[in-house]
Design a protein around this motif. Sequence first.
Motif, short mmCIF file in Angstrom:
data_model
loop_
_atom_site.label_atom_id
_atom_site.label_comp_id
_atom_site.label_asym_id
_atom_site.label_seq_id
_atom_site.Cartn_x
_atom_site.Cartn_y
_atom_site.Cartn_z
N ALA A 55 0.81 -1.22 0.00
CA ALA A 55 0.00 0.00 0.00
C ALA A 55 0.85 1.26 0.00
N ASP A 56 2.00 1.21 0.65
CA ASP A 56 2.88 2.38 0.78
C ASP A 56 4.32 1.90 0.81
N GLN A 57 5.02 2.06 -0.30
CA GLN A 57 6.37 1.52 -0.42
C GLN A 57 7.41 2.48 0.17
N SER A 58 7.17 2.85 1.42
CA SER A 58 8.12 3.71 2.13
C SER A 58 9.28 2.88 2.67
N VAL A 59 10.35 3.59 3.04
CA VAL A 59 11.51 2.92 3.62
C VAL A 59 11.13 2.20 4.91
N ALA A 60 10.31 2.84 5.73
CA ALA A 60 9.89 2.23 7.00
C ALA A 60 9.10 0.95 6.75
N ASN A 61 8.18 0.97 5.80
CA ASN A 61 7.40 -0.23 5.50
C ASN A 61 8.26 -1.32 4.88
N CYS A 62 9.22 -0.94 4.07
CA CYS A 62 10.15 -1.91 3.49
C CYS A 62 10.96 -2.59 4.58
N ASN A 63 11.49 -1.79 5.50
CA ASN A 63 12.26 -2.35 6.61
C ASN A 63 11.41 -3.26 7.48
N ALA A 64 10.15 -2.87 7.73
CA ALA A 64 9.25 -3.71 8.53
C ALA A 64 8.97 -5.03 7.81
N TYR A 65 8.79 -4.96 6.51
CA TYR A 65 8.55 -6.17 5.71
C TYR A 65 9.78 -7.07 5.73
N LYS A 66 10.95 -6.48 5.57
CA LYS A 66 12.20 -7.24 5.58
C LYS A 66 12.41 -7.91 6.95
N GLN A 67 12.14 -7.19 8.02
CA GLN A 67 12.30 -7.75 9.36
C GLN A 67 11.29 -8.87 9.62
N ALA A 68 10.06 -8.70 9.15
CA ALA A 68 9.05 -9.74 9.32
C ALA A 68 9.40 -10.99 8.53
N ALA A 69 9.91 -10.80 7.32
CA ALA A 69 10.32 -11.94 6.49
C ALA A 69 11.48 -12.68 7.16
N GLN A 70 12.42 -11.94 7.74
CA GLN A 70 13.55 -12.56 8.43
C GLN A 70 13.08 -13.33 9.66
N ALA A 71 12.16 -12.75 10.40
CA ALA A 71 11.63 -13.42 11.59
C ALA A 71 10.92 -14.71 11.20
N TYR A 72 10.18 -14.69 10.10
CA TYR A 72 9.50 -15.90 9.63
C TYR A 72 10.52 -16.96 9.22
N LEU A 73 11.54 -16.56 8.49
CA LEU A 73 12.58 -17.52 8.10
C LEU A 73 13.28 -18.11 9.33
N ASN A 74 13.58 -17.28 10.30
CA ASN A 74 14.23 -17.76 11.52
C ASN A 74 13.34 -18.77 12.26
N ALA A 75 12.05 -18.50 12.30
CA ALA A 75 11.13 -19.41 12.98
C ALA A 75 10.91 -20.69 12.17
N LEU A 76 11.03 -20.60 10.86
CA LEU A 76 10.78 -21.74 9.98
C LEU A 76 11.96 -22.71 9.92
N ARG A 77 13.15 -22.22 10.10
CA ARG A 77 14.36 -23.06 9.95
C ARG A 77 14.34 -24.37 10.76
#
Length: 110
Positions: A55-77
Amino acid sequence: MKQKAYLLFFLAFIIAGLSSCKNNDESDAPCSVAWTTELSAEINAMSAAAQAYAADQSVANCNAYKQAAQAYLNALRPYGDCTMLAGQQRIAWENSINDAQENVNNMNCQ
């Protein structure tokens, strides 16, 4: 946009791969059949972050998305340690995790 599509494909692949993983005894903890429930917080956080970023490709939203994706990968491993995940399935799992990690690492939020 390509990264979002890849992560969604990765999630679908992981769901399919882990659904075949059965927990035959209590010692197989990372091979739980309820992994989607166990990872629901990470899945929901990543979904919300992806929607916010779309919805809003801001730097803050990008960083939040990147952090959430990393957290998911960490939990999935740990689910890759499933004893039923062997041979070609294990190779595919490891390749998918590595590819997803590379995509997360390559996300440029500037």
